[in-house]
Design a protein around this motif. Structure first.
Motif, PDB file in Angstrom:
ATOM      1  N   LEU A  13       0.833  -1.207   0.000  1.00 23.96           N
ATOM      2  CA  LEU A  13       0.000   0.000   0.000  1.00 23.96           C
ATOM      3  C   LEU A  13       0.867   1.255   0.000  1.00 23.96           C
ATOM      4  O   LEU A  13       0.555   2.239  -0.680  1.00 23.96           O
ATOM      5  N   THR A  14       1.957   1.213   0.756  1.00 19.38           N
ATOM      6  CA  THR A  14       2.865   2.353   0.806  1.00 19.38           C
ATOM      7  C   THR A  14       3.531   2.565  -0.543  1.00 19.38           C
ATOM      8  O   THR A  14       3.703   3.706  -0.998  1.00 19.38           O
ATOM      9  N   TRP A  17       1.144   4.299  -2.753  1.00 20.17           N
ATOM     10  CA  TRP A  17       1.012   5.708  -2.335  1.00 20.17           C
ATOM     11  C   TRP A  17       2.186   6.534  -2.829  1.00 20.17           C
ATOM     12  O   TRP A  17       2.001   7.622  -3.376  1.00 20.17           O
ATOM     13  N   ARG A  20       2.027   7.248  -6.540  1.00 17.23           N
ATOM     14  CA  ARG A  20       1.066   8.290  -6.929  1.00 17.23           C
ATOM     15  C   ARG A  20       1.645   9.690  -6.789  1.00 17.23           C
ATOM     16  O   ARG A  20       1.110  10.644  -7.365  1.00 17.23           O
ATOM     17  N   ASP A  96       1.294  11.025   5.042  1.00 14.55           N
ATOM     18  CA  ASP A  96       0.089  10.265   5.377  1.00 14.55           C
ATOM     19  C   ASP A  96       0.131   9.971   6.873  1.00 14.55           C
ATOM     20  O   ASP A  96       0.439   8.858   7.297  1.00 14.55           O
ATOM     21  N   HIS A 101      -3.691   5.811   3.642  1.00 15.77           N
ATOM     22  CA  HIS A 101      -3.331   5.195   2.365  1.00 15.77           C
ATOM     23  C   HIS A 101      -2.246   4.136   2.504  1.00 15.77           C
ATOM     24  O   HIS A 101      -2.165   3.220   1.682  1.00 15.77           O
ATOM     25  N   CYS A 102      -1.396   4.272   3.513  1.00 17.03           N
ATOM     26  CA  CYS A 102      -0.266   3.362   3.718  1.00 17.03           C
ATOM     27  C   CYS A 102      -0.581   2.371   4.834  1.00 17.03           C
ATOM     28  O   CYS A 102      -1.540   2.535   5.592  1.00 17.03           O
TER      29      CYS A 102
END
Length: 317
Positions: A13-14, A17, A20, A96, A101-102
């Motif tokens: 997930l990190t 992120w 992006r 974050d 998000h992470c």
């Protein structure tokens, strides 16, 4: 993407992120774990750009760390504030703080040139540079002040090292039972010490060192200059010996910094930080061994802390 070692792997997930927040056409081509931190996992990310070159970013991740949201929010605010001030701080890319998000609270920032230098060789050159840099930080007058400083140590939580000078430590503990002396507020880094300062220095020419960056602004606060000076003094005493801890406040004043006028007021802040370190000697020693000082065992650091606190009580009281 390749990993320099297993610990460098970025969680899925990190990773998404971070991606992006890259420019169009960029991608992460390598990750490398950076050692020396106590509270955060730190990774250098090498980014491949559209024109075939690379640039580096730094990812800080707080895993199961209390107050992570507060620290990352404070650091992000500080990095934003420091932009354009002349203080060599990283630039904020993204944050974050709530792990929305992470996998864990994280901050992405620019990478600064240079490296931390913890060796004894060349310390006599670096101490005046550290002092001048800290004076420049304290000279900042931000439009919006950071939050007031916090001290977590109390007279009842101090951990007296085994074999310590019992009388000196008892007297030092009595010092911090008293109310904090009055002070003129300054912009504080709050963890200014050699492990958070980057130098450009060749091993063959340690006297030509120059500071290229100051990192880890998560504890940025408003408070007495003495508190930042005391913290760096304690770290220098444990890294290089008690004499260097005592020397730093002199170097700070020689660089134009202003400390408390009364000896008992200076003693309060110096002792408070030394005693605070008593509660985390093991973690501090471990981080320094990982950063290239294998001789700094927990026992060695405890002995240096005892010698430093004893010296403070002798010199300043």
């Amino acid at each position: 993407m390749t990993n320099h070692d297993e610990a460098a792997a970025v969680r899925p997930l990190t990773l998404a992120w971070v991606s992006r927040h890259l420019e169009v056409g960029e991608r992460i081509v390598k990750t490398e774990a950076l050692h020396g931190g106590i509270t955060a996992e730190i990774r250098r990310l090498t980014i491949g750009t559209r024109d075939g070159s690379t640039r580096d970013l730094v990812l800080r991740t707080f895993v199961n760390v209390e107050h992570a949201e507060d620290w990352l929010t404070r650091e992000a605010d500080a990095l934003t504030l420091l932009t354009g001030t002349g203080v060599p701080a990283p630039g904020l890319v993204a944050v974050d703080p709530t792990a929305a998000h992470c996998e864990y609270p994280s901050l992405l920032r620019t990478h600064l040139a240079g490296r931390t230098v913890l060796d004894d060789e060349g310390v006599e050159t670096r101490v005046p540079l550290l002092a001048r840099q800290l004076v420049a930080i304290h000279a900042l007058r931000p439009a919006g002040r950071p939050r007031g400083y916090v001290t977590l140590t109390t007279a009842d939580t101090v951990v007296t090292p085994k074999g310590a000078d019992a009388a000196a430590w008892a007297a030092a503990i009595d010092v911090i039972r008293k109310p904090a002396p009055p002070y003129e507020g300054r912009f504080l880094h709050r963890d200014f010490q050699p492990g958070n300062v980057l130098f450009d220095v060749l091993p063959s020419r340690p006297t030509d060192a120059r500071i290229t960056g100051v990192v880890d602004w998560a504890a940025t606060s408003w408070g007495p200059a003495d508190l930042d000076v005391a913290h760096c003094s304690t770290n220098l005493a444990l890294l290089h010996g008690p004499a260097w801890g005592l020397r730093f406040s002199e170097a700070y004043e020689e660089a134009g910094g202003v400390l408390a006028a009364a000896a008992n007021e200076r003693l309060y802040w110096q002792v408070r930080d030394g005693l605070a370190c008593s509660e985390e000697v093991q973690q501090v020693a471990k981080s320094w061994r990982e950063a290239g000082r294998p001789e700094l065992t927990t026992r060695t650091v405890e002995q240096r802390l005892n010698a430093y606190v004893t010296a403070l009580m002798d010199v300043l009281s």
